[in-house]
Design a protein around this motif. Sequence first.
Motif, PDB file in Angstrom:
ATOM      1  N   ILE A 194    -100.328  67.750  14.014  1.00 42.04           N
ATOM      2  CA  ILE A 194    -100.740  68.661  14.466  1.00 42.04           C
ATOM      3  C   ILE A 194     -99.742  70.102  14.740  1.00 42.04           C
ATOM      4  CG2 ILE A 194    -102.640  70.985  15.760  1.00 42.04           C
ATOM      5  CD1 ILE A 194    -104.494  68.554  14.679  1.00 42.04           C
ATOM      6  N   ALA A 195    -100.350  71.277  13.394  1.00 37.02           N
ATOM      7  CA  ALA A 195     -98.910  72.224  13.758  1.00 37.02           C
ATOM      8  C   ALA A 195     -99.881  73.096  14.711  1.00 37.02           C
ATOM      9  CB  ALA A 195     -99.255  72.742  11.541  1.00 37.02           C
ATOM     10  N   MET A 196     -98.553  73.565  15.415  1.00 37.24           N
ATOM     11  CA  MET A 196     -98.677  74.910  15.868  1.00 37.24           C
ATOM     12  C   MET A 196     -98.075  76.291  15.540  1.00 37.24           C
ATOM     13  SD  MET A 196     -98.029  72.248  19.693  1.00 37.24           S
ATOM     14  CE  MET A 196     -97.665  70.712  18.597  1.00 37.24           C
ATOM     15  N   VAL A 197     -98.161  77.349  16.018  1.00 38.30           N
ATOM     16  CA  VAL A 197     -97.838  78.480  15.387  1.00 38.30           C
ATOM     17  C   VAL A 197     -96.940  79.042  16.513  1.00 38.30           C
ATOM     18  CG1 VAL A 197     -98.003  80.749  14.987  1.00 38.30           C
ATOM     19  CG2 VAL A 197     -99.206  79.199  14.117  1.00 38.30           C
ATOM     20  N   SER A 198     -97.622  78.621  17.722  1.00 45.53           N
ATOM     21  CA  SER A 198     -96.698  78.511  19.264  1.00 45.53           C
ATOM     22  C   SER A 198     -97.232  77.652  20.285  1.00 45.53           C
ATOM     23  CB  SER A 198     -97.570  80.374  19.234  1.00 45.53           C
ATOM     24  OG  SER A 198     -96.720  80.661  20.436  1.00 45.53           O
ATOM     25  N   ALA A 199     -96.064  77.635  20.369  1.00 43.26           N
ATOM     26  CA  ALA A 199     -96.578  76.595  21.800  1.00 43.26           C
ATOM     27  C   ALA A 199     -95.731  76.707  23.345  1.00 43.26           C
ATOM     28  CB  ALA A 199     -96.843  74.782  21.633  1.00 43.26           C
ATOM     29  N   GLU A 200     -96.327  77.450  24.425  1.00 41.44           N
ATOM     30  CA  GLU A 200     -95.211  78.010  25.118  1.00 41.44           C
ATOM     31  C   GLU A 200     -95.913  77.656  26.693  1.00 41.44           C
ATOM     32  OE1 GLU A 200     -92.783  81.274  24.787  1.00 41.44           O
ATOM     33  OE2 GLU A 200     -94.829  82.228  23.628  1.00 41.44           O
TER      34      GLU A 200
END
Length: 242
Positions: A194-200
């Motif tokens: 799964i490609a994530m634009v943002s993960a934080e």
Amino acid sequence: MSGHSKFANIKHKKEKNDAAKGKIFTVIGREIAVAVKEGGPDPNNNSKLRDVIAKAKANNMPNDTIDRGIKKAAGDANSVNYEFVSYEGYGPNGIAIIVDALTDNKNRTAANVRSAFTKGNGNVGTPGCVSYMFDKKGQIIVDKEECDMDADDLMMLALDAGAEDFSDEEDSFEIITDPDAFSEVRQKLEEEGIAMVSAEVTMIPQNYVELTDENAVKSLQRTLDLLDEDDDVQAVYHNWDE
């Protein structure tokens, strides 16, 4: 399930960062240095470093730049003297602002942050003055255009991995986790491609405040721009409904 996705915000920020990659790479470089110092250079044994690497890739940081940062921090661990500091305060019309920084000079950073607030007609407050208006959560944003998985399947994957909430927004999926479960959920999505634009891990406002006064908007934007330009500043959270 519902949430308040700020994907439009994130896209805007990414575009802004694309024009100033030096800033975002400096920010992530410091996070890599601190993560290596705290847990070692092997991401397999350092979940914090794994998370920073994922953040770096989401911001299009080249792999060789990431590797160089890890090696430099590992070989120079004693010189990594960044301290984490956080400031809280108010912008115009009582907009709540939290500033996280990694710095090697707390006096310099405090002065710069205070100046940014003052120039935007705001003021720095005492610790805890606005943080109670935010929830600390893991937040993962998936762009619908880059996701082949069905929404229901993605939701079940995220929830089974330990996510708290899943939101199907107009152009994105938003996954919310407890901070302690963030690494596990992010890693599970990564394993599934799964490609994530943002993960934080971030601070999510409990309520958002609209600004209708044009001068107040300009003043707040001035503060946010000044903070964005400061290399010591890692992240800025606010409850302005842009």
